[in-house]
Design a protein around this motif. Structure first.
Motif, short mmCIF file in Angstrom:
data_model
loop_
_atom_site.label_atom_id
_atom_site.label_comp_id
_atom_site.label_asym_id
_atom_site.label_seq_id
_atom_site.Cartn_x
_atom_site.Cartn_y
_atom_site.Cartn_z
N VAL A 61 1.94 30.26 36.11
CA VAL A 61 0.64 29.79 36.46
C VAL A 61 -0.35 29.88 35.38
O VAL A 61 -0.60 30.94 34.65
CB VAL A 61 0.42 30.51 37.73
N VAL A 62 -1.14 28.84 35.22
CA VAL A 62 -2.51 28.95 34.56
C VAL A 62 -3.44 29.65 35.23
O VAL A 62 -3.56 29.35 36.49
CB VAL A 62 -2.88 27.38 33.96
N TYR A 63 -4.28 30.52 34.67
CA TYR A 63 -5.20 31.09 35.33
C TYR A 63 -6.54 31.10 34.32
O TYR A 63 -6.64 31.45 33.10
CB TYR A 63 -4.80 32.58 35.23
N ASP A 64 -7.71 30.71 34.92
CA ASP A 64 -8.78 30.56 34.25
C ASP A 64 -10.12 30.86 35.08
O ASP A 64 -10.76 29.92 35.97
CB ASP A 64 -9.34 29.25 33.70
N ALA A 65 -10.28 32.34 35.33
CA ALA A 65 -11.46 32.64 36.16
C ALA A 65 -12.69 32.72 35.50
O ALA A 65 -12.72 33.00 34.27
CB ALA A 65 -10.78 33.99 36.64
N ALA A 66 -13.72 33.06 36.29
CA ALA A 66 -15.06 33.06 35.76
C ALA A 66 -15.06 34.36 35.36
O ALA A 66 -13.98 35.18 35.34
CB ALA A 66 -16.22 32.87 36.94
N SER A 67 -16.21 34.96 34.67
CA SER A 67 -16.50 36.33 34.33
C SER A 67 -16.36 37.43 35.34
O SER A 67 -16.51 36.97 36.67
CB SER A 67 -17.96 36.62 34.17
N LEU A 68 -15.67 38.52 35.06
CA LEU A 68 -15.50 39.55 35.95
C LEU A 68 -16.09 40.73 35.69
O LEU A 68 -15.83 41.10 34.32
CB LEU A 68 -13.80 39.72 36.19
N ALA A 69 -16.63 41.44 36.57
CA ALA A 69 -17.34 42.60 36.37
C ALA A 69 -16.39 43.86 36.19
O ALA A 69 -15.42 43.71 36.74
CB ALA A 69 -18.41 42.86 37.34
N ASN A 70 -16.85 44.62 35.49
CA ASN A 70 -15.98 46.22 35.53
C ASN A 70 -15.83 46.64 36.83
O ASN A 70 -16.21 46.60 37.67
CB ASN A 70 -16.68 47.12 34.85
N ASN A 71 -14.39 47.05 36.89
CA ASN A 71 -13.65 47.62 38.14
C ASN A 71 -13.33 46.62 39.12
O ASN A 71 -13.22 47.08 40.35
CB ASN A 71 -14.49 48.99 38.48
N LEU A 72 -13.39 45.36 38.81
CA LEU A 72 -13.20 44.38 40.09
C LEU A 72 -11.96 43.62 39.55
O LEU A 72 -11.48 43.66 38.48
CB LEU A 72 -14.47 43.49 40.08
N GLN A 73 -11.35 43.15 40.58
CA GLN A 73 -10.11 42.21 40.29
C GLN A 73 -10.34 40.84 41.14
O GLN A 73 -10.85 40.86 42.16
CB GLN A 73 -8.76 42.95 40.94
N GLY A 89 -15.29 48.65 31.23
CA GLY A 89 -16.60 49.10 31.26
C GLY A 89 -17.58 47.91 31.14
O GLY A 89 -18.73 48.35 30.98
N ALA A 90 -17.16 46.92 31.01
CA ALA A 90 -18.16 45.67 30.96
C ALA A 90 -17.74 44.40 31.63
O ALA A 90 -16.75 44.09 32.04
CB ALA A 90 -18.29 45.36 29.48
N THR A 91 -18.63 43.50 31.71
CA THR A 91 -18.16 41.98 32.27
C THR A 91 -17.46 41.50 31.25
O THR A 91 -18.24 41.28 30.12
CB THR A 91 -19.75 41.44 32.95
N VAL A 92 -16.48 40.79 31.72
CA VAL A 92 -15.81 39.78 30.67
C VAL A 92 -15.12 38.68 31.14
O VAL A 92 -14.93 38.76 32.30
CB VAL A 92 -14.45 40.85 30.24
N ASP A 93 -15.22 37.85 30.38
CA ASP A 93 -14.61 36.39 30.71
C ASP A 93 -13.55 36.07 29.87
O ASP A 93 -13.69 35.62 28.60
CB ASP A 93 -15.86 35.56 30.44
N LEU A 94 -12.39 36.27 30.36
CA LEU A 94 -11.27 36.06 29.73
C LEU A 94 -10.70 34.45 29.37
O LEU A 94 -11.36 33.79 30.09
CB LEU A 94 -9.78 36.50 30.21
N ALA A 95 -10.36 34.23 28.32
CA ALA A 95 -10.17 32.59 27.95
C ALA A 95 -8.93 32.42 29.04
O ALA A 95 -8.33 33.09 29.69
CB ALA A 95 -9.60 32.64 26.63
N SER A 96 -8.79 31.07 29.12
CA SER A 96 -7.53 30.54 30.13
C SER A 96 -6.49 31.09 29.63
O SER A 96 -6.19 31.14 28.35
CB SER A 96 -7.61 28.96 29.83
N ALA A 97 -5.35 31.58 30.47
CA ALA A 97 -4.31 32.10 30.18
C ALA A 97 -3.10 31.74 31.00
O ALA A 97 -3.36 31.03 32.27
CB ALA A 97 -4.45 33.58 30.41
N THR A 98 -1.92 31.51 30.58
CA THR A 98 -0.88 31.42 31.33
C THR A 98 -0.46 32.89 31.54
O THR A 98 -0.03 33.71 30.86
CB THR A 98 0.31 30.69 30.79
N PHE A 99 0.13 33.02 33.14
CA PHE A 99 0.65 34.28 33.54
C PHE A 99 2.27 33.89 33.88
O PHE A 99 2.31 33.09 34.20
CB PHE A 99 0.28 35.04 34.81
#
Length: 181
Positions: free
Chosen positions: A98-110, A158-168
């Motif tokens: 599945v292709v995954y492209d989420a918005a920024s995600l704060a630390n300790n969140l899923q 430990g910080a907010t991160v915006d991962l690039a689009s990925a395939t899981f």
């Protein structure tokens, strides 16, 4: 073919909701391959995950999700890498992506995303990998319902991160394929 590597590792003391990373050399490993990590000592509630961050290099994350500080002694960290490509059709393994492209995600969140894997059933075993370097995220997966695998990327950086689009990539090992004693 399963690729392997090992290293002596002395994890630092981990405060509640913190993690530590180290790398293990595994010649032949490629980004997107599946990783299984183990440690020679009891981990006292520390979750250990791994991913191939670049060719021949596996990042292993020790994540303390408990309510207290944990300190484990030095031990042997072992990783096994299963190539994502080249699964024989008669292996009994189920696959999905599945292709995954989420918005920024704060630390300790899923966030949870799902992937259709025909034939997957509750109690099956699930492996997940990514097409990109996860930048310190951990990812777990489980069968949520028949034919449906939930994938859970969690930001432990430990910080907010915006991962690039990925395939899981998902590989399901049906429970029925394991011999019972």
């Amino acid at each position: 073919t399963v690729l392997t590597g090992s290293a002596t590792y002395d994890p630092p003391s981990l405060l509640t909701l913190t993690s530590a990373k180290t790398t293990v050399s595994v010649p032949g490993a490629q980004v997107g391959d599946f990783v299984i990590a183990s440690f020679s000592l009891t981990t006292s509630g520390i979750n250990i995950t791994g991913y191939v961050d670049s060719p021949g290099s596996v990042t292993v994350v020790f994540d303390n999700g408990t309510a207290g500080t944990l300190n484990i002694a030095s031990g042997t960290l072992r990783v096994a890498v299963l190539p994502r490509l080249g699964v024989p059709s008669n292996s009994g393994l189920l696959q999905g992506a599945v292709v995954y492209d989420a918005a920024s995600l704060a630390n300790n969140l899923q966030l949870i995303t799902s992937c259709t894997v025909r034939g997957a059933a509750l109690n099956d075993y699930v492996l997940v990998s990514s097409s990109i370097d996860l930048k310190g995220f951990t990812v777990s997966a489980y069968v949520q319902a028949a034919d449906n695998v939930s994938i859970v990327p969690q930001n432990d950086t430990g910080a907010t991160v915006d991962l690039a689009s990925a395939t899981f990539y998902v590989r399901v090992i049906p429970d029925a394929t394991w011999a019972r004693a």
